[in-house]
Design an enzyme around this catalytic site. Structure first.
Site, mmCIF file in Angstrom:
data_model
loop_
_atom_site.group_PDB
_atom_site.id
_atom_site.type_symbol
_atom_site.label_atom_id
_atom_site.label_comp_id
_atom_site.label_asym_id
_atom_site.label_seq_id
_atom_site.Cartn_x
_atom_site.Cartn_y
_atom_site.Cartn_z
ATOM 1 N N ARG A 1 0.828 -1.201 0.000
ATOM 2 C CA ARG A 1 0.000 0.000 0.000
ATOM 3 C C ARG A 1 0.871 1.263 0.000
ATOM 4 O O ARG A 1 2.025 1.229 0.407
ATOM 5 C CB ARG A 1 -0.919 0.027 1.223
ATOM 6 C CG ARG A 1 -2.005 -1.025 1.223
ATOM 7 C CD ARG A 1 -2.856 -0.940 2.480
ATOM 8 N NE ARG A 1 -2.045 -1.088 3.678
ATOM 9 C CZ ARG A 1 -1.635 -0.100 4.447
ATOM 10 N NH1 ARG A 1 -1.947 1.160 4.135
ATOM 11 N NH2 ARG A 1 -0.901 -0.319 5.513
ATOM 12 N N THR B 1 -0.784 -14.307 13.531
ATOM 13 C CA THR B 1 -1.211 -15.430 12.690
ATOM 14 C C THR B 1 -0.858 -16.757 13.342
ATOM 15 O O THR B 1 -1.671 -17.687 13.397
ATOM 16 C CB THR B 1 -0.556 -15.337 11.297
ATOM 17 O OG1 THR B 1 -0.936 -14.104 10.689
ATOM 18 C CG2 THR B 1 -1.001 -16.484 10.417
#
Length: 530
Positions: A53, A237
């Site tokens: 991004r 995660t």
């Protein structure tokens, strides 16, 4: 149906493909020479110039709807309606002679908070990403689909900064009044995912009293929900992936009155250095028709070299959530029972696990702390603090205290919810002196919290941060629970603790004027002596 999907464009592209299935999108990508299959059947593509991004090129239209609501500044950069409209006109003309892939999808697994999103892409693989990451309506739902938000993603269109009011050729622009997101100059698919996340972060709190959260969520066999917040490198995660618990989602969720729900229909996992023995669920999920971005290959093969960072370290895998074997079929759960704020403290100060009061939870939520260590980035020679409000500052259109206050209200309404601060970083000294806290012990502490084994423990307040340290924890040596005890030089620990506490205080300074006295009182204390 195609006409309805294109109703906000002033022109018609040469060819429109509507709601193509995943197999067709893979085939169309291969036919156009835009990707190749790896040895597990995943589609591998490259996103070009941008492999991540570009936060400095994300704009929000400043108008009557957003003027007094958005927290304007370096994160939320204002742009006029005229600039947006001019770019939209140019993009309409640009796609007139092109192929466009249109997908009708939605965000929000809870029907009461569903946001319909129509996405228009100029490549089939970008549309495949949307197929995987957004929620997929059933055939019957498509028959009554009502368009709400539109994303127009045209990576080939480049802005002229001198004329178009952008910083450079690429841009992402969000218009809350017109319910549109324009993306130009960048093919990085994460801009679409995080664009809608930003929209939900704007709409849900003040329209529905729903707390949007940048976290993963799972559920035990008794229906108990756990949330995991954490910046990159903290173990979010790893710790949320539990074969004994069902995955609700791995990144974006909402906390409504009586439910936690996933915003997405898939996962967008980092895969640099991915290994089957370390993260078997993610490794197994990368199969047809998953999408792999910017990965390298072993020489003369189609086998992915996950250690290859030649294009970028931000290699990514996008796949539907049902590629995870223990994913929950309907991505919703009840009120969370346990919330974990994960931090990798390279200063070696914070305890490996601590219970937080409601005020402390709000304070650490606002802080969103972790640390980088020497060798991770050029120029870093000692631990460097990193703070990101609410564990996702760049996605927050509202002032961060709005989300912290809403978290506090949720916790006050549900006093049975436990909030834990978990340090997956260093103990016995700072980075370079001490040792990384054993993942085995961290898992044991998280498991103990989830199973309620810490509920009746005695707790001791940390001398500087005030967080509550359990005196014992099943499966964990008692001597490591209080990090100060693991340092040979206690004076050195105190010095380091004061440095970290001061960093927290400095980071909190911009929020102080809008934060409640309750949050302010949860700040670390520099004056207290051990």
């Amino acid at each position: 149906m195609i006409l309805m999907a294109m109703e906000r464009l002033a022109t018609r592209p040469a060819q429109v493909y509507l709601n193509q299935d995943a197999n067709t999108l893979v085939r169309q990508t291969l036919e156009r020479g835009q990707g190749k299959l790896n040895d597990t059947g995943a589609l591998c593509i490259q996103t070009g110039k941008f492999t991540g991004r570009s936060p400095k090129d994300r704009f929000i239209v400043r108008d009557e709807m957003s003027e007094n609501t958005v927290d304007w500044g370096e994160v939320n950069i204002p742009v006029s309606s005229e600039i947006f409209d001019n770019l939209l006109r140019k993009m309409n003309v640009f796609i007139q002679d092109r192929e466009v892939w249109v997908r009708q999808c939605y965000a929000g697994a809870d029907f009461d908070y569903r946001l319909n999103v129509t996405v228009m892409n100029t490549t089939p693989w970008a549309n495949l990403f949307c197929h995987h990451l957004f929620l997929r309506p059933s055939t019957s739902e498509l028959e009554t689909y009502q368009q709400e938000w539109v994303i127009l993603q045209v990576p080939e269109f480049l802005a002229d900064p001198a004329i178009d009011g952008t910083r450079q050729e690429n841009f992402t622009m969000i218009n809350f009044s017109k319910k549109m997101i324009l993306i130009g100059g960048s093919a990085y698919t994460g801009e679409m995912k995080k664009g809608i996340f930003s929209v939900l972060n704007f709409l849900l709190p003040h329209q529905h009293n729903v707390l949007p959260m940048h976290c993963s969520a799972n559920e035990g066999i008794q229906g108990d929900v756990a949330l995991f917040f954490g910046l990159s490198g903290t173990g979010k995660t790893t710790l949320s992936a539990d074969v004994n618990r069902k995955l609700i989602g791995d990144d974006e969720h909402g906390w409504a009155a009586d439910t936690v729900f996933n915003f997405e229909g898939g996962c967008y996992a980092k895969c640099i250095d991915l290994r089957a023995d370390k993260e078997p669920q993610i490794y197994a999920a990368i199969k047809h028709p998953a999408l792999l971005e910017n990965v390298g290959f072993f020489s003369d093969t189609n086998r992915v070299d996950y250690g290859d960072a030649g294009i970028t370290e931000n290699t990514r895998a996008a796949y539907p959530i049902d590629h995870i074997k223990n994913a929950k079929k309907h991505s919703t759960g009840g009120i969370p029972k346990n919330i974990f704020f994960l931090t990798c403290d390279a200063f070696g100060v914070l305890p490996p696990i601590a219970k937080l009061t409601t005020a402390q939870a709000m304070y650490h939520f606002l802080s969103g702390y972790t640390a980088k260590v020497a060798g991770t980035e050029v120029g870093i020679r000692e631990p460097q603090s990193t703070f990101s409000a609410c564990f996702g500052r760049v996605f927050l259109p509202l002032h961060p205290t709005a989300y912290a206050e809403l978290l506090g209200k949720k916790l006050d309404a549900h006093p049975e919810v436990n909030v834990w601060l978990v340090n997956t970083g260093w103990t016995g000294g700072a980075y370079g002196v001490g040792n990384r806290i054993s993942l085995h012990y961290t898992r044991a502490m998280v498991q103990a919290a989830i199973q309620g084994d810490l509920t009746n423990q005695m707790f001791t307040p940390h001398p500087y941060f005030g967080v509550l340290i359990p005196e014992t924890c099943p499966g964990v040596p008692a001597e490591i629970l209080d990090t100060r005890n693991t340092w040979k030089n206690k004076d050195a620990y105190d010095k380091q603790a004061k440095i970290l506490a001061d960093l927290f205080i400095q980071n909190f300074a911009p929020y102080r004027t809008k934060a409640s006295q309750e949050i302010q009182n949860a700040s670390p204390q520099l004056v207290q002596e051990v």
